[in-house]
Scaffold this motif. Structure first.
Motif, PDB file in Angstrom:
ATOM      1  N   GLU A 186      17.141  13.855  22.549  1.00  0.00           N
ATOM      2  CA  GLU A 186      17.592  13.194  23.776  1.00  0.00           C
ATOM      3  C   GLU A 186      17.543  14.204  24.913  1.00  0.00           C
ATOM      4  N   ILE A 187      16.705  13.900  25.890  1.00  0.00           N
ATOM      5  CA  ILE A 187      16.530  14.802  27.029  1.00  0.00           C
ATOM      6  C   ILE A 187      17.162  14.165  28.250  1.00  0.00           C
ATOM      7  N   ASP A 188      18.140  14.821  28.803  1.00  0.00           N
ATOM      8  CA  ASP A 188      18.792  14.329  30.019  1.00  0.00           C
ATOM      9  C   ASP A 188      19.031  15.529  30.921  1.00  0.00           C
ATOM     10  N   ASP A 189      17.914  16.064  31.419  1.00  0.00           N
ATOM     11  CA  ASP A 189      18.009  17.321  32.173  1.00  0.00           C
ATOM     12  C   ASP A 189      18.001  17.117  33.684  1.00  0.00           C
ATOM     13  N   GLY A 190      18.178  15.866  34.093  1.00  0.00           N
ATOM     14  CA  GLY A 190      18.215  15.624  35.529  1.00  0.00           C
ATOM     15  C   GLY A 190      16.878  15.782  36.206  1.00  0.00           C
ATOM     16  N   LEU A 191      15.770  15.711  35.400  1.00  0.00           N
ATOM     17  CA  LEU A 191      14.437  15.925  35.969  1.00  0.00           C
ATOM     18  C   LEU A 191      14.090  14.873  37.007  1.00  0.00           C
ATOM     19  N   ARG A 192      14.445  13.606  36.743  1.00  0.00           N
ATOM     20  CA  ARG A 192      13.939  12.548  37.592  1.00  0.00           C
ATOM     21  C   ARG A 192      14.923  12.074  38.643  1.00  0.00           C
TER      22      ARG A 192
ATOM     23  N   ASP B  68       1.304   4.618  34.687  1.00  0.00           N
ATOM     24  CA  ASP B  68       1.284   6.001  35.157  1.00  0.00           C
ATOM     25  C   ASP B  68       0.174   6.163  36.186  1.00  0.00           C
ATOM     26  N   VAL B  69       0.558   6.080  37.443  1.00  0.00           N
ATOM     27  CA  VAL B  69      -0.386   6.277  38.550  1.00  0.00           C
ATOM     28  C   VAL B  69       0.151   7.429  39.382  1.00  0.00           C
ATOM     29  N   ASN B  70      -0.693   8.426  39.594  1.00  0.00           N
ATOM     30  CA  ASN B  70      -0.252   9.617  40.312  1.00  0.00           C
ATOM     31  C   ASN B  70       0.184   9.291  41.734  1.00  0.00           C
ATOM     32  N   GLY B  71       1.337   9.822  42.094  1.00  0.00           N
ATOM     33  CA  GLY B  71       1.737   9.821  43.492  1.00  0.00           C
ATOM     34  C   GLY B  71       2.292   8.538  44.045  1.00  0.00           C
TER      35      GLY B  71
ATOM     36  N   ARG C 149       8.626   4.389  37.993  1.00  0.00           N
ATOM     37  CA  ARG C 149       7.205   4.518  38.352  1.00  0.00           C
ATOM     38  C   ARG C 149       7.012   5.511  39.495  1.00  0.00           C
ATOM     39  N   THR C 150       8.090   5.871  40.196  1.00  0.00           N
ATOM     40  CA  THR C 150       7.990   6.859  41.264  1.00  0.00           C
ATOM     41  C   THR C 150       8.854   8.061  40.899  1.00  0.00           C
ATOM     42  N   GLY C 151       8.663   9.169  41.603  1.00  0.00           N
ATOM     43  CA  GLY C 151       9.428  10.370  41.313  1.00  0.00           C
ATOM     44  C   GLY C 151       9.154  10.935  39.936  1.00  0.00           C
ATOM     45  N   ARG C 152       7.920  10.814  39.459  1.00  0.00           N
ATOM     46  CA  ARG C 152       7.590  11.231  38.101  1.00  0.00           C
ATOM     47  C   ARG C 152       7.295  12.725  38.032  1.00  0.00           C
TER      48      ARG C 152
ATOM     49  N   ARG D 142       8.308  14.970  40.921  1.00  0.00           N
ATOM     50  CA  ARG D 142       7.886  14.650  42.283  1.00  0.00           C
ATOM     51  C   ARG D 142       8.951  13.792  42.958  1.00  0.00           C
ATOM     52  N   SER D 143       8.964  13.795  44.273  1.00  0.00           N
ATOM     53  CA  SER D 143       9.924  12.975  45.006  1.00  0.00           C
ATOM     54  C   SER D 143       9.401  11.553  45.130  1.00  0.00           C
ATOM     55  N   GLY D 144      10.310  10.625  45.296  1.00  0.00           N
ATOM     56  CA  GLY D 144       9.945   9.222  45.453  1.00  0.00           C
ATOM     57  C   GLY D 144      11.098   8.448  46.059  1.00  0.00           C
ATOM     58  N   GLU D 145      10.844   7.192  46.370  1.00  0.00           N
ATOM     59  CA  GLU D 145      11.859   6.346  46.995  1.00  0.00           C
ATOM     60  C   GLU D 145      11.873   4.998  46.303  1.00  0.00           C
ATOM     61  N   ALA D 146      13.079   4.511  46.003  1.00  0.00           N
ATOM     62  CA  ALA D 146      13.244   3.192  45.387  1.00  0.00           C
ATOM     63  C   ALA D 146      14.079   2.326  46.312  1.00  0.00           C
ATOM     64  N   VAL D 147      13.491   1.222  46.770  1.00  0.00           N
ATOM     65  CA  VAL D 147      14.158   0.286  47.667  1.00  0.00           C
ATOM     66  C   VAL D 147      14.482  -0.977  46.893  1.00  0.00           C
ATOM     67  N   THR D 148      15.720  -1.451  47.011  1.00  0.00           N
ATOM     68  CA  THR D 148      16.131  -2.662  46.300  1.00  0.00           C
ATOM     69  C   THR D 148      16.744  -3.646  47.278  1.00  0.00           C
ATOM     70  N   PHE D 149      16.216  -4.867  47.269  1.00  0.00           N
ATOM     71  CA  PHE D 149      16.792  -5.947  48.069  1.00  0.00           C
ATOM     72  C   PHE D 149      17.787  -6.731  47.212  1.00  0.00           C
ATOM     73  N   VAL D 150      18.977  -6.990  47.773  1.00  0.00           N
ATOM     74  CA  VAL D 150      20.005  -7.766  47.062  1.00  0.00           C
ATOM     75  C   VAL D 150      20.443  -8.906  47.970  1.00  0.00           C
ATOM     76  N   THR D 151      20.119 -10.135  47.590  1.00  0.00           N
ATOM     77  CA  THR D 151      20.531 -11.309  48.357  1.00  0.00           C
ATOM     78  C   THR D 151      21.953 -11.710  47.963  1.00  0.00           C
ATOM     79  N   PRO D 152      22.645 -12.514  48.768  1.00  0.00           N
ATOM     80  CA  PRO D 152      24.029 -12.882  48.457  1.00  0.00           C
ATOM     81  C   PRO D 152      24.195 -13.485  47.056  1.00  0.00           C
ATOM     82  N   ASP D 153      23.236 -14.293  46.611  1.00  0.00           N
ATOM     83  CA  ASP D 153      23.389 -14.912  45.294  1.00  0.00           C
ATOM     84  C   ASP D 153      23.058 -13.934  44.158  1.00  0.00           C
TER      85      ASP D 153
END
Length: 478
Positions: A303-309, A403-406, A428-431, A434-445
């Motif tokens: 079990e690897i949980d080294d904070g890499l990602r 796995d797509v670079n970048g 799929r990002t920050g692999r 590398r740095s990456g950004e994850a955007v999540t939309f949350v509607t009221p329902d």
């Protein structure tokens, strides 16, 4: 006396078709085959044999031309006791000597070290460093590490090491949940093992099964497949797993979930009890570990949980009205910096509809969902990888192992159904740091579901209301 009738199939003497001369030889006999390089059907002037690669005309020409360049010359091979072993070209021995430092401390053959070096990899990641020695020692293993941590190579290296091409039977089986992941895994294993004459065959849905049957008849040492198509081959008698020594369940949490569990169990019943088994996944819920016990013998747990990602990914969560989501998405796409962007939708129909809207607005977009044929899916992925269509709208089929670079940004246009899917999507990002950004939309329902996802993840994400940036919408199309 009546004349004897004469066959109409014979040509009258002295006549021949215009422009053709009699050769005096029989036409050359050809045999149907499937190209080892591109999986396309072809014909060859010899009878295909197990373990002997076969190429279509274009792949053969490409390999011949590349072999003519000294810097890219492929190593020749000679058969030793039935197996193909690389013969080092004189010009390449210095390069092979440098590859001795690759994965130092792990007992590997020179051919495998050289193959890893060609991938521009020199040192193992933590999951590789801790898994490969145990697998080479014959131990069963459960490996858990964040997405992008190098899990594929952690089992591909042992496969390349243990398979013997002289056996000419399937010795390793890798089961994966999606066609795209099967393609990627097969490419990695083939890149490691082909120099030793080890052949790798994919078995996945969405393409003619006859091509795969022809490849299996030629002889496959390693099979990488999805459960449904693998089971089809078993039922039709075109796949024999009686000699399997090494079994891998990649993305094990999904492979042992209700959707695949019955098929996986049926497939495993065709393999020897004495096989070696490895499970790998980014998430390993307790129920997966409990279910896996019936398939494993005293497994090593890594079990690897080294904070890499996690620190490499910035999470942006927006509360938004459903009617504002399209304009918000356009605003995000207009601000892209050239890196590929992956947009996740919930349903096949929704993904098609969203991609069609974006295409009509001039965005370079592709759509990936389960109803596409394998050829269409590969075309979409080629466009995404090459940058021709750097925006990919996809269902969860792209959340596993893609796995797509970048990839610079992942956008959860529709919320996923579970914390596991959320983890795989944003992975799929920050692999690989590398740095990456994850955007999540949350509607009221979706607020309640979002709270459940956060509880499952054991963390809370700050979120803010979306403020429409009307001035940015419509800029930068294409």
């Amino acid at each position: 006396m009546p004349k004897k009738s004469r066959s109409t199939s014979r040509r009258p003497s002295g006549r021949r078709p215009h422009g053709r001369r009699p050769s005096g030889r029989r036409p050359q006999q050809t045999h149907d085959a499937v190209c080892t390089e591109c999986d396309s059907p072809t014909t060859v002037p010899f009878r295909p044999e197990p373990g002997r690669p076969v190429y279509c005309r274009s792949c053969f020409t490409s390999r011949r031309d590349s072999a003519g360049a000294p810097a890219k010359a492929a190593p020749a091979s000679r058969a030793v006791n039935g197996s193909h072993r690389p013969v080092e070209p004189a010009a390449g021995r210095g390069e092979d000597a440098r590859s001795d430092a690759v994965f130092a401390g792990i007992p590997l053959t020179r051919a495998t070290r050289a193959a890893i070096a060609r991938m521009n990899i020199s040192a193992p990641t933590p999951i590789q460093e801790r898994s490969i020695p145990s697998l080479l020692a014959g131990r069963d293993l459960v490996g858990q590490a964040q997405t992008g941590s190098g899990k594929t190579l952690a089992f591909a290296v042992p496969i390349a090491e243990v398979c013997d091409p002289s056996v000419r039977r399937v010795q390793a089986l890798v089961l994966v949940p999606t066609r795209e992941l099967a393609l990627q895994v097969a490419e990695v294993v083939s890149g490691l093992a082909s120099s030793r004459g080890v052949s790798v065959t994919q078995v996945v849905g969405g393409r003619p099964i006859r091509r795969e049957q022809a490849a299996l008849r030629r002889g496959a040492d390693v099979v990488v497949g999805t459960p449904g198509r693998t089971l089809d081959h078993l039922r039709q008698g075109s796949l024999d797993l009686g000699a399997v020594r090494f079994l891998v369940l990649d993305e094990a949490d999904e492979m042992l979930d209700q959707g695949f569990a019955r098929d996986v169990e049926a497939i495993l019943s065709h393999t020897p009890d004495a096989r070696q088994t490895a499970l790998f996944s980014a998430t390993m819920p307790n129920w997966v570990a409990n279910t896996a016990k019936q398939y494993l013998r005293n497994p090593v747990k890594v079990e690897i949980d080294d904070g890499l990602r996690e620190p490499a990914v910035e999470h942006l969560v927006y509360s938004i009205q459903r009617d504002d989501k399209m304009n918000a998405l356009r605003s995000l796409l207009d601000g892209r910096n050239g890196d590929p962007i992956l947009v996740f939708g919930r349903t096949k129909h929704g993904v098609r509809k969203l991609a069609k809207k974006l295409d009509a607005l001039g965005y370079p977009v592709g759509a990936l969902q389960g109803n596409l044929s394998q050829g269409a899916r590969e075309r979409v992925m080629r466009g995404f990888r090459s940058g021709a269509a750097p925006i990919l709208v996809a269902t969860n089929v792209a959340a596993r192992g893609l796995d797509v670079n970048g990839i610079g940004q992942v956008i959860n246009y529709d919320l996923p159904d579970s914390e596991r899917l959320f983890t795989h999507r944003v992975g799929r990002t920050g692999r690989m740091g590398r740095s990456g950004e994850a955007v999540t939309f949350v509607t009221p329902d979706e607020e309640r579901k979002w709270r459940e996802i956060q509880r499952g993840l054991g963390r809370r994400f700050p979120h803010r209301p979306w403020r429409a940036r009307s001035s940015s919408v419509g800029r930068g199309l294409g």
